[in-house]
Design a protein around this motif. Structure first.
Motif, PDB file in Angstrom:
ATOM      1  N   CYS A 260     -66.514  41.989-117.223  1.00 41.53           N
ATOM      2  CA  CYS A 260     -66.890  41.555-115.970  1.00 41.53           C
ATOM      3  C   CYS A 260     -65.381  41.721-115.142  1.00 41.53           C
ATOM      4  O   CYS A 260     -65.136  42.090-114.027  1.00 41.53           O
ATOM      5  CB  CYS A 260     -67.374  40.076-115.956  1.00 41.53           C
ATOM      6  N   ALA A 261     -64.335  41.125-115.828  1.00 34.56           N
ATOM      7  CA  ALA A 261     -62.977  41.329-115.268  1.00 34.56           C
ATOM      8  C   ALA A 261     -62.553  42.627-115.054  1.00 34.56           C
ATOM      9  O   ALA A 261     -61.981  42.856-113.814  1.00 34.56           O
ATOM     10  CB  ALA A 261     -61.847  40.633-115.990  1.00 34.56           C
ATOM     11  N   ALA A 262     -62.863  43.621-116.070  1.00 34.52           N
ATOM     12  CA  ALA A 262     -62.597  44.921-116.000  1.00 34.52           C
ATOM     13  C   ALA A 262     -63.290  45.643-114.669  1.00 34.52           C
ATOM     14  O   ALA A 262     -62.783  46.568-113.885  1.00 34.52           O
ATOM     15  CB  ALA A 262     -63.004  45.796-117.067  1.00 34.52           C
ATOM     16  N   MET A 263     -64.733  45.046-114.489  1.00 37.77           N
ATOM     17  CA  MET A 263     -65.419  45.733-113.366  1.00 37.77           C
ATOM     18  C   MET A 263     -65.032  45.177-111.892  1.00 37.77           C
ATOM     19  O   MET A 263     -65.377  45.586-111.117  1.00 37.77           O
ATOM     20  CB  MET A 263     -66.845  45.588-113.636  1.00 37.77           C
ATOM     21  N   GLY A 264     -64.207  44.046-111.960  1.00 33.03           N
ATOM     22  CA  GLY A 264     -63.745  43.561-110.644  1.00 33.03           C
ATOM     23  C   GLY A 264     -64.646  42.498-110.251  1.00 33.03           C
ATOM     24  O   GLY A 264     -64.636  42.268-109.250  1.00 33.03           O
ATOM     25  N   GLU A 265     -65.537  41.722-111.181  1.00 32.80           N
ATOM     26  CA  GLU A 265     -66.685  40.895-110.954  1.00 32.80           C
ATOM     27  C   GLU A 265     -66.196  39.824-112.080  1.00 32.80           C
ATOM     28  O   GLU A 265     -67.531  39.372-112.819  1.00 32.80           O
ATOM     29  CB  GLU A 265     -67.908  41.478-110.895  1.00 32.80           C
ATOM     30  N   PRO A 266     -65.333  38.975-112.030  1.00 28.12           N
ATOM     31  CA  PRO A 266     -65.106  38.081-112.925  1.00 28.12           C
ATOM     32  C   PRO A 266     -65.943  36.678-112.852  1.00 28.12           C
ATOM     33  O   PRO A 266     -66.275  36.274-113.814  1.00 28.12           O
ATOM     34  CB  PRO A 266     -63.595  37.440-112.624  1.00 28.12           C
ATOM     35  N   GLY A 267     -66.528  36.596-111.424  1.00 27.51           N
ATOM     36  CA  GLY A 267     -67.650  35.537-111.523  1.00 27.51           C
ATOM     37  C   GLY A 267     -68.868  35.855-112.234  1.00 27.51           C
ATOM     38  O   GLY A 267     -69.632  35.104-112.608  1.00 27.51           O
ATOM     39  N   LEU A 268     -69.171  37.210-112.535  1.00 28.84           N
ATOM     40  CA  LEU A 268     -70.521  37.429-112.996  1.00 28.84           C
ATOM     41  C   LEU A 268     -70.574  36.976-114.527  1.00 28.84           C
ATOM     42  O   LEU A 268     -71.760  36.582-114.800  1.00 28.84           O
ATOM     43  CB  LEU A 268     -70.467  38.881-113.246  1.00 28.84           C
ATOM     44  N   ALA A 269     -69.585  36.552-115.115  1.00 30.53           N
ATOM     45  CA  ALA A 269     -69.579  36.064-116.579  1.00 30.53           C
ATOM     46  C   ALA A 269     -70.099  34.686-116.452  1.00 30.53           C
ATOM     47  O   ALA A 269     -70.632  33.860-117.529  1.00 30.53           O
ATOM     48  CB  ALA A 269     -68.273  36.013-117.310  1.00 30.53           C
ATOM     49  N   GLN A 270     -70.169  33.836-115.455  1.00 28.19           N
ATOM     50  CA  GLN A 270     -70.482  32.590-115.029  1.00 28.19           C
ATOM     51  C   GLN A 270     -72.006  32.391-114.275  1.00 28.19           C
ATOM     52  O   GLN A 270     -72.531  31.266-114.361  1.00 28.19           O
ATOM     53  CB  GLN A 270     -69.481  31.493-114.121  1.00 28.19           C
ATOM     54  N   PRO A 272     -75.454  32.253-113.938  1.00 29.79           N
ATOM     55  CA  PRO A 272     -76.534  31.516-114.930  1.00 29.79           C
ATOM     56  C   PRO A 272     -77.548  32.901-115.651  1.00 29.79           C
ATOM     57  O   PRO A 272     -77.924  32.763-116.815  1.00 29.79           O
ATOM     58  CB  PRO A 272     -77.280  30.871-114.209  1.00 29.79           C
ATOM     59  N   ARG A 273     -77.652  34.148-114.732  1.00 27.50           N
ATOM     60  CA  ARG A 273     -78.513  35.115-115.145  1.00 27.50           C
ATOM     61  C   ARG A 273     -77.807  35.808-116.209  1.00 27.50           C
ATOM     62  O   ARG A 273     -78.452  36.326-117.363  1.00 27.50           O
ATOM     63  CB  ARG A 273     -78.836  35.898-113.954  1.00 27.50           C
ATOM     64  N   TYR A 274     -76.296  35.811-116.596  1.00 23.90           N
ATOM     65  CA  TYR A 274     -75.711  36.344-117.592  1.00 23.90           C
ATOM     66  C   TYR A 274     -74.992  35.624-118.175  1.00 23.90           C
ATOM     67  O   TYR A 274     -74.258  36.230-119.201  1.00 23.90           O
ATOM     68  CB  TYR A 274     -75.046  37.566-116.817  1.00 23.90           C
ATOM     69  N   GLY A 281     -79.833  39.265-122.812  1.00 16.57           N
ATOM     70  CA  GLY A 281     -80.966  39.884-123.357  1.00 16.57           C
ATOM     71  C   GLY A 281     -82.115  39.748-122.609  1.00 16.57           C
ATOM     72  O   GLY A 281     -82.960  40.959-122.571  1.00 16.57           O
ATOM     73  N   GLU A 282     -82.522  38.530-121.907  1.00 17.32           N
ATOM     74  CA  GLU A 282     -83.652  38.775-121.160  1.00 17.32           C
ATOM     75  C   GLU A 282     -83.563  39.788-119.875  1.00 17.32           C
ATOM     76  O   GLU A 282     -84.734  40.002-119.374  1.00 17.32           O
ATOM     77  CB  GLU A 282     -83.920  37.409-120.623  1.00 17.32           C
ATOM     78  N   ARG A 283     -82.371  39.916-119.567  1.00 15.59           N
ATOM     79  CA  ARG A 283     -82.119  40.734-118.381  1.00 15.59           C
ATOM     80  C   ARG A 283     -81.395  41.869-118.711  1.00 15.59           C
ATOM     81  O   ARG A 283     -80.757  42.511-117.776  1.00 15.59           O
ATOM     82  CB  ARG A 283     -81.415  40.040-117.126  1.00 15.59           C
ATOM     83  N   GLN A 284     -81.921  42.557-119.756  1.00 11.24           N
ATOM     84  CA  GLN A 284     -81.009  43.779-120.456  1.00 11.24           C
ATOM     85  C   GLN A 284     -80.971  45.061-119.473  1.00 11.24           C
ATOM     86  O   GLN A 284     -80.060  45.478-119.100  1.00 11.24           O
ATOM     87  CB  GLN A 284     -81.488  44.057-121.702  1.00 11.24           C
TER      88      GLN A 284
END
Length: 398
Positions: A260-270, A272-274, A281-284
């Motif tokens: 996520c940090a490499a993609m420029g979206e560090p907040g994506l790791a927190q 809840p969907r991911y 896995g549910e949102r593969q």
């Protein structure tokens, strides 16, 4: 070509009776580790592998028959069978991958061979094993892959089962046959006795099927074909770039955060969907699409640089040309060049794994002709006189 034999099995002699892939690949592995492998081929025609391969030059034989001697013997006639019995007197391991019952029909079953040499280790590779209701059936690698569970889960869900581009069932059975032979050699140090190694194609495949059967027994889960992904393991896929494709495996929480940090979206790791393994896995499909939207804006080189910088497991999709040009292959000597009178200089895979003190090696080229080493083996090892050799040649036994 010849090089010093420092291999761990340099004091071991192997008689290889098998043909095609499963038996000969077992012999290749043992030969790479230093064993003297005497391959017994049918007179004149030899092993069909001599004519196998892809493209104009048929080079499969050059790999599977390296580090081997070739002698010819017709195992369907008494004189040829007698030659095998004489070879067995001097052997540590015998490999065969004929249909079960064939060796017994030729008077070369385990009882007969162990009566000659009780220390002999007999590796028997077959489709279904030496026992059981299917033992007498003919079996090839693809059949073992299907029965062992591999084919059912390989490919896209809306298409028939796929196969790999290599004969993985045969190679697995050969590898397990080799592993069994090494274990039997160790056991022989304690007992002084040889034994039978029974390697079935379908069981070799079954061994690498992870938890497929327990999952079904405990929870009724049936694994399905899922194309380029493993269902529920995300993100782990091949993603499109502007000039090719690139594989990224970031399904563990900390690794996903680095992606996520490499993609420029560090907040994506927190998000809840991911944020967890189960959530991803549910949102593969959704997550893969999101990553693909990023990768397709970049070249393979740019994505690779980002993955290396953020310590994300990833890699290019390699073909032969990529391997030959890659510095890591070169530094590790994963590919080695051999000089062939027929084909000139070409590269093939090295002997693996690397051993620090007793390394394997490619010491000799594949035998160019059927029975190329008849004189050396039959005269020097078995003590045959020229008159006997001529009689066997004239009679079609060699």
């Amino acid at each position: 070509m010849k090089s010093e034999n420092r291999g761990a099995l340099s004091d071991i002699r192997v008689i290889e009776l098998g043909q095609l892939i499963a038996g000969p690949f077992c012999g290749q592995l043992l030969g790479d580790m230093g064993a003297e492998v005497i391959k017994v081929e049918p007179p004149v025609m030899g092993d069909p592998m001599r004519d196998w391969g892809h493209g104009e030059a048929k080079l499969w034989w050059e790999v599977v028959a390296r580090n081997k001697l070739s002698v010819s013997a017709n195992l369907r006639v008494p004189e040829g069978q007698s030659i095998v019995r004489r070879l067995v007197e001097h052997a540590d391991i015998l490999i065969e991958n004929f249909k079960p019952g064939t060796m017994e029909k030729w008077g070369l079953g385990p009882d007969a061979l162990h009566a000659i040499n009780p220390r002999l280790i007999i590796v028997r590779v077959s489709g279904y094993g030496q026992t059981g209701p299917y033992a007498s059936r003919a079996g090839f690698g693809g059949i073992g892959e299907a029965m062992g569970g591999w084919r059912a889960i390989v490919g896209d869900a809306d298409r028939p089962p796929s196969r790999m581009g290599v004969s993985i069932g045969d190679s697995l059975a050969a590898t397990y046959g080799c592993m069994g032979a090494l274990a039997a050699l160790h056991a022989r140090e304690r007992t002084g006795k040889g034994q039978i190694v029974d390697s079935a194609l379908y069981e070799a495949v079954l061994q690498v099927m992870e938890s497929l059967v327990p999952e079904y027994v405990v929870s009724g889960h049936v694994r399905q074909r899922s194309g380029s992904v493993l269902a529920g393991i995300a993100p782990s896929n091949v993603y499109p770039c502007s000039d090719g494709e690139y594989l990224i495996g970031a399904n563990q929480d900390a690794v996903f955060a680095r992606l996520c940090a490499a993609m420029g979206e560090p907040g994506l790791a927190q998000d809840p969907r991911y944020a967890t393994h189960l959530a991803r896995g549910e949102r593969q499909a959704e997550l893969d699409a999101r990553i693909a939207d990023w990768t397709r804006t970049l070249t393979v080189e740019a994505v690779e640089a980002a993955m290396i910088a953020h310590s994300v497991p990833a890699g290019r999709i390699f073909g032969a040309a990529d391997m030959l040009a890659d510095p890591h292959f070169a530094a590790r000597e994963a590919l080695v060049e051999v000089d062939s009178p027929r084909w000139g200089t070409f590269a093939m895979q090295n002997s693996f794994p690397f051993l620090s003190e007793t390394p394997g090696s490619i010491r000799t080229l594949a035998p160019a002709t059927v029975g190329a080493d008849n004189h050396r083996v039959y005269r020097d090892l078995l003590g045959m006189e020229e008159a006997e050799l001529e009689r066997l040649r004239t009679g079609g036994a060699i």
